[in-house]
Motif scaffolding. Structure first.
Motif, PDB file in Angstrom:
ATOM      1  N   LEU A 221      81.759  28.936  63.463  1.00 27.22           N
ATOM      2  CA  LEU A 221      81.875  26.678  62.999  1.00 27.22           C
ATOM      3  C   LEU A 221      80.757  26.592  63.225  1.00 27.22           C
ATOM      4  O   LEU A 221      80.250  26.016  62.456  1.00 27.22           O
ATOM      5  CB  LEU A 221      82.601  27.046  63.617  1.00 27.22           C
ATOM      6  CG  LEU A 221      84.775  26.900  62.800  1.00 27.22           C
ATOM      7  CD1 LEU A 221      85.647  25.820  63.597  1.00 27.22           C
ATOM      8  CD2 LEU A 221      84.392  25.547  61.736  1.00 27.22           C
ATOM      9  N   GLU A 222      80.190  26.816  64.913  1.00 29.28           N
ATOM     10  CA  GLU A 222      79.304  26.369  65.200  1.00 29.28           C
ATOM     11  C   GLU A 222      77.735  26.964  63.976  1.00 29.28           C
ATOM     12  O   GLU A 222      77.126  25.428  63.712  1.00 29.28           O
ATOM     13  CB  GLU A 222      79.029  27.038  66.581  1.00 29.28           C
ATOM     14  CG  GLU A 222      77.691  26.646  67.012  1.00 29.28           C
ATOM     15  CD  GLU A 222      77.044  25.505  68.065  1.00 29.28           C
ATOM     16  OE1 GLU A 222      77.891  24.498  67.815  1.00 29.28           O
ATOM     17  OE2 GLU A 222      75.926  25.205  68.318  1.00 29.28           O
ATOM     18  N   CYS A 223      77.968  27.714  63.930  1.00 31.06           N
ATOM     19  CA  CYS A 223      77.329  28.185  63.093  1.00 31.06           C
ATOM     20  C   CYS A 223      76.645  27.432  61.066  1.00 31.06           C
ATOM     21  O   CYS A 223      75.948  27.074  60.727  1.00 31.06           O
ATOM     22  CB  CYS A 223      76.697  29.255  62.404  1.00 31.06           C
ATOM     23  SG  CYS A 223      75.453  30.386  61.873  1.00 31.06           S
ATOM     24  N   LEU A 224      77.978  27.853  60.793  1.00 30.67           N
ATOM     25  CA  LEU A 224      78.278  26.438  59.486  1.00 30.67           C
ATOM     26  C   LEU A 224      77.973  25.521  60.101  1.00 30.67           C
ATOM     27  O   LEU A 224      77.381  24.754  58.746  1.00 30.67           O
ATOM     28  CB  LEU A 224      80.148  27.109  59.011  1.00 30.67           C
ATOM     29  CG  LEU A 224      79.819  28.334  58.942  1.00 30.67           C
ATOM     30  CD1 LEU A 224      81.682  28.342  58.040  1.00 30.67           C
ATOM     31  CD2 LEU A 224      78.638  28.773  57.991  1.00 30.67           C
ATOM     32  N   GLU A 225      78.642  24.339  60.145  1.00 31.67           N
ATOM     33  CA  GLU A 225      78.569  23.210  60.907  1.00 31.67           C
ATOM     34  C   GLU A 225      76.934  22.397  61.826  1.00 31.67           C
ATOM     35  O   GLU A 225      76.795  21.140  61.515  1.00 31.67           O
ATOM     36  CB  GLU A 225      79.691  22.608  60.908  1.00 31.67           C
ATOM     37  CG  GLU A 225      80.786  23.478  60.411  1.00 31.67           C
ATOM     38  CD  GLU A 225      82.018  21.961  59.985  1.00 31.67           C
ATOM     39  OE1 GLU A 225      82.473  21.495  59.604  1.00 31.67           O
ATOM     40  OE2 GLU A 225      83.197  22.056  61.768  1.00 31.67           O
ATOM     41  N   ARG A 226      76.326  23.799  62.622  1.00 33.99           N
ATOM     42  CA  ARG A 226      75.897  22.694  62.926  1.00 33.99           C
ATOM     43  C   ARG A 226      74.463  23.599  62.507  1.00 33.99           C
ATOM     44  O   ARG A 226      73.066  22.395  62.444  1.00 33.99           O
ATOM     45  CB  ARG A 226      75.612  23.119  64.821  1.00 33.99           C
ATOM     46  CG  ARG A 226      77.401  22.772  64.822  1.00 33.99           C
ATOM     47  CD  ARG A 226      77.489  21.230  64.912  1.00 33.99           C
ATOM     48  NE  ARG A 226      76.349  19.886  65.284  1.00 33.99           N
ATOM     49  CZ  ARG A 226      76.425  19.078  65.329  1.00 33.99           C
ATOM     50  NH1 ARG A 226      77.499  18.456  64.137  1.00 33.99           N
ATOM     51  NH2 ARG A 226      75.262  18.374  65.448  1.00 33.99           N
ATOM     52  N   LYS A 227      73.876  24.798  62.339  1.00 31.35           N
ATOM     53  CA  LYS A 227      72.593  25.017  62.200  1.00 31.35           C
ATOM     54  C   LYS A 227      72.081  25.001  61.111  1.00 31.35           C
ATOM     55  O   LYS A 227      72.882  25.109  60.137  1.00 31.35           O
ATOM     56  CB  LYS A 227      72.464  26.855  62.949  1.00 31.35           C
ATOM     57  CG  LYS A 227      73.136  26.791  64.566  1.00 31.35           C
ATOM     58  CD  LYS A 227      72.672  27.922  64.376  1.00 31.35           C
ATOM     59  CE  LYS A 227      72.906  28.653  65.941  1.00 31.35           C
ATOM     60  NZ  LYS A 227      73.007  29.716  66.291  1.00 31.35           N
ATOM     61  N   ALA A 228      70.595  24.388  61.304  1.00 28.97           N
ATOM     62  CA  ALA A 228      70.008  24.534  59.759  1.00 28.97           C
ATOM     63  C   ALA A 228      69.736  25.819  59.693  1.00 28.97           C
ATOM     64  O   ALA A 228      68.859  26.526  60.505  1.00 28.97           O
ATOM     65  CB  ALA A 228      68.967  23.211  60.088  1.00 28.97           C
ATOM     66  N   PHE A 229      69.575  26.065  58.009  1.00 33.07           N
ATOM     67  CA  PHE A 229      68.743  27.325  57.717  1.00 33.07           C
ATOM     68  C   PHE A 229      68.447  26.593  56.346  1.00 33.07           C
ATOM     69  O   PHE A 229      68.331  26.141  55.952  1.00 33.07           O
ATOM     70  CB  PHE A 229      69.391  28.079  57.447  1.00 33.07           C
ATOM     71  CG  PHE A 229      70.101  29.098  58.359  1.00 33.07           C
ATOM     72  CD1 PHE A 229      69.765  30.052  59.010  1.00 33.07           C
ATOM     73  CD2 PHE A 229      71.487  28.318  59.207  1.00 33.07           C
ATOM     74  CE1 PHE A 229      69.729  31.002  59.807  1.00 33.07           C
ATOM     75  CE2 PHE A 229      71.906  28.630  60.317  1.00 33.07           C
ATOM     76  CZ  PHE A 229      71.644  30.415  60.259  1.00 33.07           C
ATOM     77  N   LEU A 230      66.572  27.486  56.386  1.00 34.28           N
ATOM     78  CA  LEU A 230      66.413  27.018  54.946  1.00 34.28           C
ATOM     79  C   LEU A 230      65.868  29.125  54.225  1.00 34.28           C
ATOM     80  O   LEU A 230      65.764  29.552  55.337  1.00 34.28           O
ATOM     81  CB  LEU A 230      64.238  26.999  55.656  1.00 34.28           C
ATOM     82  CG  LEU A 230      64.619  25.061  55.751  1.00 34.28           C
ATOM     83  CD1 LEU A 230      62.899  25.016  55.981  1.00 34.28           C
ATOM     84  CD2 LEU A 230      64.856  24.393  54.128  1.00 34.28           C
ATOM     85  N   ILE A 231      66.324  28.578  53.173  1.00 36.53           N
ATOM     86  CA  ILE A 231      65.937  29.925  52.845  1.00 36.53           C
ATOM     87  C   ILE A 231      64.826  30.470  52.678  1.00 36.53           C
ATOM     88  O   ILE A 231      64.129  30.124  51.453  1.00 36.53           O
ATOM     89  CB  ILE A 231      67.311  31.005  51.520  1.00 36.53           C
ATOM     90  CG1 ILE A 231      68.791  30.669  52.340  1.00 36.53           C
ATOM     91  CG2 ILE A 231      66.913  31.769  51.555  1.00 36.53           C
ATOM     92  CD1 ILE A 231      69.510  30.049  51.653  1.00 36.53           C
ATOM     93  N   LYS A 232      64.335  31.663  52.711  1.00 36.33           N
ATOM     94  CA  LYS A 232      62.689  31.507  51.718  1.00 36.33           C
ATOM     95  C   LYS A 232      62.421  32.247  50.673  1.00 36.33           C
ATOM     96  O   LYS A 232      61.263  31.266  50.309  1.00 36.33           O
ATOM     97  CB  LYS A 232      61.987  32.783  52.810  1.00 36.33           C
ATOM     98  CG  LYS A 232      61.762  31.899  55.006  1.00 36.33           C
ATOM     99  CD  LYS A 232      60.818  32.771  55.248  1.00 36.33           C
ATOM    100  CE  LYS A 232      60.093  32.778  55.804  1.00 36.33           C
ATOM    101  NZ  LYS A 232      59.417  32.943  56.656  1.00 36.33           N
ATOM    102  N   TYR A 233      62.760  33.283  50.273  1.00 38.63           N
ATOM    103  CA  TYR A 233      63.219  33.933  49.270  1.00 38.63           C
ATOM    104  C   TYR A 233      64.275  33.888  48.401  1.00 38.63           C
ATOM    105  O   TYR A 233      65.722  34.426  48.751  1.00 38.63           O
ATOM    106  CB  TYR A 233      62.388  34.807  49.146  1.00 38.63           C
ATOM    107  CG  TYR A 233      61.210  34.589  49.946  1.00 38.63           C
ATOM    108  CD1 TYR A 233      59.710  34.118  49.391  1.00 38.63           C
ATOM    109  CD2 TYR A 233      60.766  35.139  51.287  1.00 38.63           C
ATOM    110  CE1 TYR A 233      58.445  34.021  50.252  1.00 38.63           C
ATOM    111  CE2 TYR A 233      59.260  35.069  51.445  1.00 38.63           C
ATOM    112  CZ  TYR A 233      58.755  34.830  51.052  1.00 38.63           C
ATOM    113  OH  TYR A 233      57.090  34.448  52.104  1.00 38.63           O
ATOM    114  N   LEU A 234      64.502  33.918  46.984  1.00 31.58           N
ATOM    115  CA  LEU A 234      65.481  35.460  46.284  1.00 31.58           C
ATOM    116  C   LEU A 234      65.355  36.917  47.139  1.00 31.58           C
ATOM    117  O   LEU A 234      64.316  37.239  47.299  1.00 31.58           O
ATOM    118  CB  LEU A 234      65.430  34.478  44.790  1.00 31.58           C
ATOM    119  CG  LEU A 234      65.441  33.660  44.569  1.00 31.58           C
ATOM    120  CD1 LEU A 234      64.992  33.540  42.858  1.00 31.58           C
ATOM    121  CD2 LEU A 234      67.353  33.413  44.239  1.00 31.58           C
TER     122      LEU A 234
END
Ligand code: AMP
Length: 239
Positions: A221-234
Motif C-alpha cells: 500500500l505504502e509503495c503504490l500510494e506514496r512512492k514516486a517512480f519514473l520508468i526509464k525504458y520500455l
C-alpha cells in the motif's frame, strides 16, 4: 487529474514532470477528457523519485468471444500463481461491478491471493496507483503507437509495471469505458498480457484487481500510494 460528468468519474491521469514541463503537462491534462463538467487537478511537489529500469514486456492475444477471452485470462492468472477459485472470484467481481454500492470503484480491489479476502480499507474508493510516469514519455509514446498499441496502453503499462515492482503478484484489468474492450493480466513472470475482448461492447463495468500476499499489505500500500517512480525504458523486447 480527475474529471467527472453528471457526478460520474469519466477520466483520470497522473504525471511526474519537472518544473519546466508543468505548463505543457497541465495543457495536455485539461484536453484529455472528451466531455466533463468538473475537472480537478492536484499539483504536488515530489521530493524523492525512484527509478525502474524498464517496463514489463507486452504480448497481445485476440479471441472471437468474451467468454474465450475471460477463460484465457483465468488461465493466465492461475499461471501467475492465483488459485483458480480466487481468480474466478476476481473475474466475477469485475463483471458485476466491484463497488459494494453498485457499479465501478475509483481504484482497485486488493485481494488476498490465498484466501480471496478483500483487503482494501475503503471498498468504494479502492487503492489508487499514483506517482508513476515514463522518464521519456514522448519517446515511449511514439514507440508504443508504432507497435500498434494504443495511447491508453502507455499509462496502463506504466501503472502495471509499478504495481508489479511494488509487490502486486498478479493484476487483472478491464476498462469501464463501454467502447474499450481490451483488458490485461500482468505479473512479473507473465509480463503485460493484453487480452481482447475482456468485455462486451456497451458494458460500462470495469475495474482492477490486485492480487497480493496478505502479509505484504502495509508495504504494498505504502509503495503504490506514496512512492514516486519514473520508468526509464520500455522492455528491451519492445525496442
Ligand atoms: P481505466 O483503465 O482508466 O478505464 O480504469 C478501469 C478501472 O480501473 C477504473 O474503473 C478503476 O476502478 C480502476 N483504476 C483506474 N485508475 C486507477 C489507478 N490509478 N489505480 C488503481 N485503479 C485504477
Amino acid at each position: 487529474m480527475r474529471a467527472s460528468l453528471k457526478g460520474k468519474h469519466v477520466s483520470g491521469a497522473e504525471r511526474l514532470a519537472s518544473d519546466e514541463e508543468i505548463d505543457k503537462v497541465l495543457c495536455e491534462l485539461i484536453r484529455r477528457p472528451k466531455k466533463y463538467d468538473s475537472l480537478i487537478i492536484t499539483l504536488e511537489r515530489v521530493r524523492e523519485v525512484n527509478f525502474i529500469e524498464h517496463s514489463l514486456p507486452v504480448v497481445s492475444y485476440r479471441f472471437p468471444t468474451t467468454k474465450e477471452a475471460r477463460d484465457f485470462a483465468l488461465l493466465k492468472l492461475i499461471e501467475a500463481g492465483v488459485p483458480e477459485e480466487v481468480a474466478l472470484k476476481g473475474i466475477g467481481l469485475l463483471s458485476k461491478g466491484a463497488n459494494p454500492k453498485g457499479g465501478n470503484m475509483r481504484g482497485a480491489v486488493l485481494m488476498d491471493i490465498r484466501s480471496g479476502e478483500r483487503l482494501e480499507p475503503d471498498k468504494e474508493r479502492g487503492i489508487r496507483t499514483v506517482r508513476v510516469d515514463w522518464e521519456r514519455r514522448e519517446e515511449v509514446k511514439k514507440r508504443i503507437l508504432e507497435l500498434g498499441l494504443t495511447d491508453r496502453s502507455l499509462d496502463a503499462l506504466a501503472l502495471a509495471t509499478k504495481n508489479v515492482h511494488c509487490g502486486v503478484m498478479a493484476e487483472l484489468c478491464w476498462s469501464d469505458d463501454p467502447d474499450y474492450l481490451t483488458g490485461y493480466v500482468a505479473s512479473q513472470s507473465l509480463g503485460y498480457v493484453r487480452i481482447h475482448p475482456l468485455k462486451e461492447r456497451g458494458d460500462a463495468l470495469g475495474g482492477r484487481i490486485y492480487f497480493i500476499s496478505g502479509g505484504d499489505l502495509k508495504r504494498v500500500l505504502e509503495c503504490l500510494e506514496r512512492k514516486a517512480f519514473l520508468i526509464k525504458y520500455l522492455h528491451p523486447s519492445l525496442l
